[in-house]
Design a protein around this motif. Structure first.
Motif, PDB file in Angstrom:
ATOM      1  N   GLN A 115       0.769  -1.099  -0.065  1.00  0.00           N
ATOM      2  CA  GLN A 115      -0.057  -0.036  -0.016  1.00  0.00           C
ATOM      3  C   GLN A 115       0.893   1.320   0.071  1.00  0.00           C
ATOM      4  O   GLN A 115       0.540   2.197  -0.537  1.00  0.00           O
ATOM      5  CB  GLN A 115      -1.013   0.164   1.257  1.00  0.00           C
ATOM      6  N   GLN A 116       2.012   1.151   0.675  1.00  0.00           N
ATOM      7  CA  GLN A 116       2.862   2.327   0.905  1.00  0.00           C
ATOM      8  C   GLN A 116       3.580   2.530  -0.543  1.00  0.00           C
ATOM      9  O   GLN A 116       3.876   3.759  -0.864  1.00  0.00           O
ATOM     10  CB  GLN A 116       3.848   2.268   2.182  1.00  0.00           C
ATOM     11  N   ALA A 118       2.314   1.960  -3.347  1.00  0.00           N
ATOM     12  CA  ALA A 118       1.251   2.779  -4.417  1.00  0.00           C
ATOM     13  C   ALA A 118       1.204   4.106  -3.927  1.00  0.00           C
ATOM     14  O   ALA A 118       1.090   4.994  -4.684  1.00  0.00           O
ATOM     15  CB  ALA A 118       0.138   1.893  -4.189  1.00  0.00           C
ATOM     16  N   LYS A 119       1.093   4.405  -2.528  1.00  0.00           N
ATOM     17  CA  LYS A 119       0.908   5.567  -2.057  1.00  0.00           C
ATOM     18  C   LYS A 119       1.919   6.730  -2.609  1.00  0.00           C
ATOM     19  O   LYS A 119       1.679   7.813  -2.883  1.00  0.00           O
ATOM     20  CB  LYS A 119       0.741   5.776  -0.618  1.00  0.00           C
ATOM     21  N   GLU A 120       3.094   6.118  -2.646  1.00  0.00           N
ATOM     22  CA  GLU A 120       4.532   6.761  -2.760  1.00  0.00           C
ATOM     23  C   GLU A 120       4.639   6.803  -4.537  1.00  0.00           C
ATOM     24  O   GLU A 120       5.680   7.450  -4.977  1.00  0.00           O
ATOM     25  CB  GLU A 120       5.597   6.281  -2.274  1.00  0.00           C
ATOM     26  N   LYS A 121       3.618   6.216  -5.260  1.00  0.00           N
ATOM     27  CA  LYS A 121       3.685   6.022  -6.655  1.00  0.00           C
ATOM     28  C   LYS A 121       4.990   5.461  -7.274  1.00  0.00           C
ATOM     29  O   LYS A 121       5.814   6.015  -8.116  1.00  0.00           O
ATOM     30  CB  LYS A 121       3.397   7.711  -7.474  1.00  0.00           C
ATOM     31  N   ILE A 122       5.366   4.514  -6.597  1.00  0.00           N
ATOM     32  CA  ILE A 122       6.596   3.695  -7.057  1.00  0.00           C
ATOM     33  C   ILE A 122       6.242   2.626  -7.909  1.00  0.00           C
ATOM     34  O   ILE A 122       5.507   1.798  -7.569  1.00  0.00           O
ATOM     35  CB  ILE A 122       7.229   3.099  -5.720  1.00  0.00           C
ATOM     36  N   PHE A 123       6.329   2.864  -9.270  1.00  0.00           N
ATOM     37  CA  PHE A 123       6.006   1.831 -10.159  1.00  0.00           C
ATOM     38  C   PHE A 123       7.093   1.122 -11.001  1.00  0.00           C
ATOM     39  O   PHE A 123       8.127   1.858 -11.238  1.00  0.00           O
ATOM     40  CB  PHE A 123       5.113   2.542 -11.261  1.00  0.00           C
ATOM     41  N   THR A 125       8.557  -0.276 -14.682  1.00  0.00           N
ATOM     42  CA  THR A 125       8.311  -0.082 -15.842  1.00  0.00           C
ATOM     43  C   THR A 125       8.323  -1.382 -16.581  1.00  0.00           C
ATOM     44  O   THR A 125       8.748  -2.433 -16.033  1.00  0.00           O
ATOM     45  CB  THR A 125       9.518   0.804 -16.411  1.00  0.00           C
ATOM     46  N   THR A 167       4.859  -6.236  -8.314  1.00  0.00           N
ATOM     47  CA  THR A 167       4.528  -5.906  -6.967  1.00  0.00           C
ATOM     48  C   THR A 167       5.788  -5.866  -6.241  1.00  0.00           C
ATOM     49  O   THR A 167       6.272  -5.112  -5.373  1.00  0.00           O
ATOM     50  CB  THR A 167       3.528  -6.837  -6.254  1.00  0.00           C
ATOM     51  N   GLU A 170       8.097  -3.335  -6.928  1.00  0.00           N
ATOM     52  CA  GLU A 170       7.996  -1.808  -6.324  1.00  0.00           C
ATOM     53  C   GLU A 170       7.859  -1.870  -4.718  1.00  0.00           C
ATOM     54  O   GLU A 170       8.530  -0.761  -4.277  1.00  0.00           O
ATOM     55  CB  GLU A 170       6.342  -1.507  -6.751  1.00  0.00           C
TER      56      GLU A 170
END
Length: 251
Positions: A115-116, A118-123, A125, A167, A170
């Motif tokens: 969840q964290q 995703a919250k920090e927009k760590i994606f 490529t 996942t 990330e």
């Protein structure tokens, strides 16, 4: 199969079992299990089996995200055999109640990290994903196509494998960002080696299990200490995340 599975396999050890592992952050220097700890012919027949009785359909919720019995079962069964074997080799009794609690807590911790990230927009490529797939395949001495085929035989299609790898990437990047990297000092390495020597001496180990020279296992010692420090730092970071989270446990 959901996104938690592969990330959890990687993270449960450091998040749930760190306490058990931290007391021996030294590389294994004794002979292989088959030589040093022979298993009696009936050992396999009497080996404990994973007990899932009492595990509710809903194990926990983390900020509203459900952790189901299916999530728990996959991770618990995956960890169980290894932990049971270690307990058997050490002559200790396996406490399944404690192991189940650790597994549930580890799943909660993993979900917090997911969840964290995703919250920090760590994606990750597509290029990152291809490299990760190639790396994990290579570590299993396979091509990417062979690895995907082997996963399919275990019930994971390509889409699921790629989603889980994404996942994992990330979460690993979140940890790298928040925790950083650790490099043991020469003093720490020598101290760990001295502890190893003292342990072997206390055991009265025979000559054929003598500890290798410091320079021979320095690299292994460094990796073990690095993992131990990272695990401690990740646990501290997760503890911080838990303070601001809404967590409900049902077992």
């Amino acid at each position: 199969m959901n996104k938690k599975w592969m990330a959890s396999i990687v993270l449960i050890a450091s998040l749930s079992f760190m306490t058990a592992c931290s007391s021996s952050a030294k590389p294994e220097t004794s002979p292989s299990t088959s030589e040093s700890s022979p298993v009696s012919p009936g050992a396999e027949a009497t080996a404990p089996k994973p007990d899932l009785s009492g595990v509710p359909d809903l194990v926990a919720t983390v900020n509203g995200e459900k952790i189901s019995k299916a999530d728990f079962t996959r991770i618990y069964e995956g960890q169980f055999q290894q932990v049971a074997l270690q307990a058997q080799m050490s002559g200790q009794e396996l406490d399944q109640a404690q192991l189940k609690k650790q597994t549930a807590e580890g799943l909660v911790n993993t979900e917090l990290l997911i969840q964290q990230a995703a919250k920090e927009k760590i994606f990750a490529t597509p290029k990152d994903l291809e490299q990760a797939l190639a790396d994990v395949a290579k570590s299993n001495k396979m091509s990417s196509a062979e690895f995907l085929k082997s996963m399919e035989a275990q019930g994971l299609d390509e889409k699921s494998v790629r989603a889980q790898l994404r996942t994992q990437l990330e979460v690993e990047r979140l940890i790298a960002k928040e925790v950083g990297d650790f490099k043991p000092t020469e003093e720490e390495l020598k101290a760990a080696y001295d502890v190893l020597l003292q342990q072997q001496k206390a055991k009265g180990s025979p000559a054929n299990t003598e500890v290798p020279k410091f320079d021979q296992i320095k690299s292994e010692l460094g990796q073990q200490l690095k993992l131990q420090k990272e695990a401690a730092a990740v646990k501290a970071y997760v503890d911080k995340l838990r303070k601001g989270a809404e967590i409900k446990m049902y077992m």
